[in-house]
Design an enzyme around this catalytic site. Structure first.
Site, PDB file in Angstrom:
ATOM      1  N   THR A   1       0.833  -1.210   0.000  1.00 16.51           N
ATOM      2  CA  THR A   1       0.000   0.000   0.000  1.00 16.51           C
ATOM      3  C   THR A   1       0.864   1.255   0.000  1.00 16.51           C
ATOM      4  O   THR A   1       1.982   1.252   0.530  1.00 16.51           O
ATOM      5  CB  THR A   1      -0.898   0.006   1.248  1.00 16.51           C
ATOM      6  OG1 THR A   1      -1.494   1.288   1.396  1.00 16.51           O
ATOM      7  CG2 THR A   1      -0.097  -0.286   2.523  1.00 16.51           C
ATOM      8  N   ASP A   2       0.303   2.314  -0.556  1.00 17.99           N
ATOM      9  CA  ASP A   2       1.019   3.600  -0.521  1.00 17.99           C
ATOM     10  C   ASP A   2       1.093   4.172   0.890  1.00 17.99           C
ATOM     11  O   ASP A   2       1.865   5.093   1.156  1.00 17.99           O
ATOM     12  CB  ASP A   2       0.370   4.599  -1.484  1.00 17.99           C
ATOM     13  CG  ASP A   2      -1.066   4.956  -1.144  1.00 17.99           C
ATOM     14  OD1 ASP A   2      -1.605   4.415  -0.147  1.00 17.99           O
ATOM     15  OD2 ASP A   2      -1.677   5.759  -1.878  1.00 17.99           O
ATOM     16  N   GLU A   3       0.317   3.609   1.796  1.00 22.21           N
ATOM     17  CA  GLU A   3       0.304   4.159   3.159  1.00 22.21           C
ATOM     18  C   GLU A   3       1.637   3.941   3.871  1.00 22.21           C
ATOM     19  O   GLU A   3       1.910   4.566   4.891  1.00 22.21           O
ATOM     20  CB  GLU A   3      -0.852   3.563   3.967  1.00 22.21           C
ATOM     21  CG  GLU A   3      -2.202   3.942   3.383  1.00 22.21           C
ATOM     22  CD  GLU A   3      -3.372   3.520   4.254  1.00 22.21           C
ATOM     23  OE1 GLU A   3      -3.234   3.555   5.486  1.00 22.21           O
ATOM     24  OE2 GLU A   3      -4.422   3.155   3.693  1.00 22.21           O
TER      25      GLU A   3
ATOM     26  N   TYR B   1      -1.338  -0.293  11.062  1.00 24.30           N
ATOM     27  CA  TYR B   1      -1.548  -1.033   9.819  1.00 24.30           C
ATOM     28  C   TYR B   1      -0.425  -0.768   8.828  1.00 24.30           C
ATOM     29  O   TYR B   1       0.221  -1.696   8.325  1.00 24.30           O
ATOM     30  CB  TYR B   1      -2.895  -0.648   9.188  1.00 24.30           C
ATOM     31  CG  TYR B   1      -2.967  -0.965   7.709  1.00 24.30           C
ATOM     32  CD1 TYR B   1      -2.908  -2.281   7.269  1.00 24.30           C
ATOM     33  CD2 TYR B   1      -3.060   0.056   6.759  1.00 24.30           C
ATOM     34  CE1 TYR B   1      -2.939  -2.570   5.900  1.00 24.30           C
ATOM     35  CE2 TYR B   1      -3.094  -0.228   5.403  1.00 24.30           C
ATOM     36  CZ  TYR B   1      -3.039  -1.538   4.975  1.00 24.30           C
ATOM     37  OH  TYR B   1      -3.056  -1.831   3.644  1.00 24.30           O
TER      38      TYR B   1
ATOM     39  N   LYS C   1       2.573  -3.194   7.249  1.00 33.33           N
ATOM     40  CA  LYS C   1       2.785  -3.414   5.812  1.00 33.33           C
ATOM     41  C   LYS C   1       4.213  -3.004   5.424  1.00 33.33           C
ATOM     42  O   LYS C   1       4.860  -3.656   4.597  1.00 33.33           O
ATOM     43  CB  LYS C   1       1.761  -2.635   4.983  1.00 33.33           C
ATOM     44  CG  LYS C   1       0.348  -3.188   5.032  1.00 33.33           C
ATOM     45  CD  LYS C   1       0.242  -4.609   4.517  1.00 33.33           C
ATOM     46  CE  LYS C   1       0.409  -4.705   3.007  1.00 33.33           C
ATOM     47  NZ  LYS C   1       0.168  -6.100   2.536  1.00 33.33           N
TER      48      LYS C   1
END
Lengths: 298, 327
Positions: free
Chosen positions: B127-129, B151, B155
């Site tokens: 994810t870009d997060e 989260y 990741k």
């Protein structure tokens, strides 16, 4: 859209999460027993629908449905068992989570529906739950079977009627496992089976290409292939008095049975490279159908 | 080719499975797919009903942390596409432990099993997060990782593990980092399906803080097509951003959803902002565009309208999930 009403005495609360669907084909004589048994099979009142594949035969099905506060769904043409169930399921409200699909010549024992629901709700992977199905004289019908493979299917087809206890039929019927033991099965008899509505809907319901027979094998196979469990729960019991609506039409039923077998095997062995398998099965089923019909005629 | 898809019963994984078995991706035509999914709350077999009849599909119920199971499956596998993850930020704020166990430990177990069994190709979906928040411009793949939620931290940990298995062991692994996904079969705890399903039922929706947080929206069809491109043509050890090209503030997104459902701001409840809520995400997709020819193809207006209609038409899919999750 048909109206949905409570199929029980006022003492039981309607549970909009549960539906019971049955199909009549001139089944007036047995339907009352079924509808009566539904009211004792659960502590709550399910939505009940009677789909009628033969609405003009004067069997009084509509009146019986009304008496038991079930919804009546007359069908213009005979859609077969799976088609009629699908038509009824399509009318159910979104709140329904479980559908008990049942023949009308079935009698649910007290608490049977509650037991099936408890089992179904115990695991989100359970797609269907089947009760122990007994005949009127108490014999347990092998209702939780393995999905037929080429070996067991051919062996069962060839020898079931002439060699009682042949290994292929025993394997297909799961005879080695005691019938009183709960277990996972390849498929469960559609004579009476509780199906998770969302899974049923996602699969498009019964395959209506099966007019009769094998629609339950196909549903169990597709549920299992998708990843769902088909669970046999013999703590719940029903009595199935037999194939009352087909007994007067046996030749045609033999033909339909073999047609359905052909369709199922063609679906299961659908890869293009399996065409020789399909061709051999096709020939075998045609021969078997002719032999069985001749034996029946004599 | 035989592809093992972890988390294949989830929102994005099931889209990849359906489209792979539909032969939508050049390079993967005729591929067989084995879905491995633990069927936790957001995994749903009904997402895969469309391919249940395929003789190229099979399902295995299991946990990616189960090494014995992985060693039984991996000898027959050519490639792994790893979607399985705990992904809901709010849940990670309440309890991060399962995020670390599944996202970090689970990824390590998969990477080890891939190594032991000689799996030829591994795509780790992220994810870009993991980049954290960005005020201006867009992240490219060289941007240092600064995750802000449990989260995204989990990741980021799994991304770095995947990268390390390339650097240390030479495992043929690529990493993708996507922006916010939307599309059909999206679990109704996420903002778009939650808002749509609430609004079509005349229920209120919660909007965090001032609603000025900005996200890039990516249709799931575009995302999985990008993953397939990386699987087929991506370079070992490389990272590829996948974005949709539509940046919207949550307030703007809410307005679109209110319009699409014929409702208004009286249905919106302002709620306290999420802890650690990143202000803006934005990915630079120059690399995947230049190297693999990726472009987002689904216009947001079209995609959103189709999604709203899909949720209108598929109550039987989402209502039980909302009821079960008490959403």
């Amino acid at each position: 859209m048909i109206g949905l009403v409570m199929a029980s005495s006022p003492a039981r609360a309607l549970d909009p999460r549960v539906a019971v669907v049955t199909v009549s084909y001139g089944s007036g004589a047995v339907l009352e027993g079924f509808l009566h048994s539904v009211s004792a099979a659960s502590t709550v009142a399910p939505i009940v629908i009677v789909a009628d594949n033969k609405p003009h035969d004067g069997a009084g099905v509509a009146a019986l449905a009304a008496r038991y506060q079930a919804s009546y769904l007359p069908l213009d043409t005979n859609l077969g068992y799976g088609g009629a169930i699908n038509a009824a399921a399509a009318t159910l409200p979104a709140s329904v989570e479980w559908i008990l699909v049942s023949n009308p010549d079935v009698c649910l024992m007290p608490g049977a529906l509650d037991g099936l629901l408890a089992t179904g709700n115990s695991d989100v992977r359970i797609g269907s739950v089947g009760p122990a199905i007994t005949t009127s004289d108490g014999a347990v019908y092998p209702s939780a079977r393995v999905v037929p493979s080429l070996r067991t299917g051919i062996g069962h087809a060839l020898f079931a009627n002439i060699w009682i206890g042949n290994p292929w039929t025993r394997a297909y019927r799961n005879d080695a496992v005691p019938s009183e033991k709960s277990r996972d099965a390849g498929w469960l008899s559609g004579a009476c089976v509780l199906v998770r509505r969302s899974a049923f809907a996602a699969l498009g319901g019964f395959d209506e290409g099966f007019f009769m027979y094998f629609e339950d094998v196909d549903l169990g196979y597709r549920l299992g292939k998708l990843g769902y469990r088909n669970v046999y729960d013999p703590a719940a019991t029903v009595i199935h008095s037999g194939a009352h609506s087909t007994t007067g039409d046996s030749d045609r039923m033999i033909e339909v049975h073999h047609h359905s077998a052909r369709r199922f095997l063609s679906k299961k062995y659908s890869g293009w490279w399996l065409w020789p398998v399909r061709a051999i099965l096709n020939v075998g089923l045609n021969v078997r159908s002719a032999v069985v019909r001749r034996r029946h005629d004599h | 080719m035989r592809i093992l898809v972890t988390g294949g019963a989830g929102f994005i994984g099931s889209n990849f499975v359906r489209r792979t078995l539909d032969d939508a991706y050049p390079g993967l035509t005729g591929a067989h797919v084995v879905v491995l999914d633990a069927l936790t709350y957001s995994g749903n077999l009904e997402n895969l009903a469309a391919v249940a009849d395929s003789d190229r599909y099979s399902f295995v119920h299991g946990d990616i942390r189960d090494s014995e199971l992985l060693d039984r499956l991996f000898p027959d596998v050519d490639a792994v596409v790893h979607f399985a993850a705990e992904s809901h930020v709010d849940r990670s704020v309440r309890d991060a432990s399962i995020f670390v166990e599944t996202n970090v430990l689970g990824t390590q177990k998969l990477l080890d099993a891939a190594l032991r069994n000689g799996v030829k190709r591994f795509v780790h979906v992220s994810t870009d997060e993991v980049y954290g928040s960005i005020a201006e411009g867009s992240w490219d793949e060289q941007r240092p990782l600064e995750p802000n939620s449990p989260y995204s931290a989990s990741k980021a940990g799994s991304d770095l593990l995947a990268r390390s298995y390339f650097r240390t062991h030479g495992l043929n692994v690529s990493i993708t980092r996507c922006s916010n996904n939307y599309g059909p079969y999206h679990f109704p705890e996420k903002v778009i399906p939650l808002f749509v399903t609430n609004l079509i039922d005349g229920l209120h929706v919660p909007l965090y803080g001032d609603g000025n947080n900005i996200r890039d929206w990516l249709h799931v069809d575009d995302h999985t097509r990008g993953i397939a491109m990386v699987l087929v043509g991506g370079r070992a050890g490389d990272i590829y951003n996948i974005g949709g090209g539509t940046e919207l503030s949550n307030k703007e997104l809410t307005q679109l959803l209110l319009d699409a459902t014929g409702t208004d701001w009286s249905y919106v409840d302002r709620v306290a902002d999420r802890l650690g809520h990143d202000l803006r995400y934005s990915v630079d997709i120059s690399k995947i565009r230049a190297e693999l020819g990726y472009e987002p193809l689904v216009p947001f207006a079209t995609g959103l309208a189709e999604v709203v209609q899909w949720y209108r038409d598929n109550r039987a899919w989402w209502q039980p999930l909302k009821d079960r999750a008490a959403l």
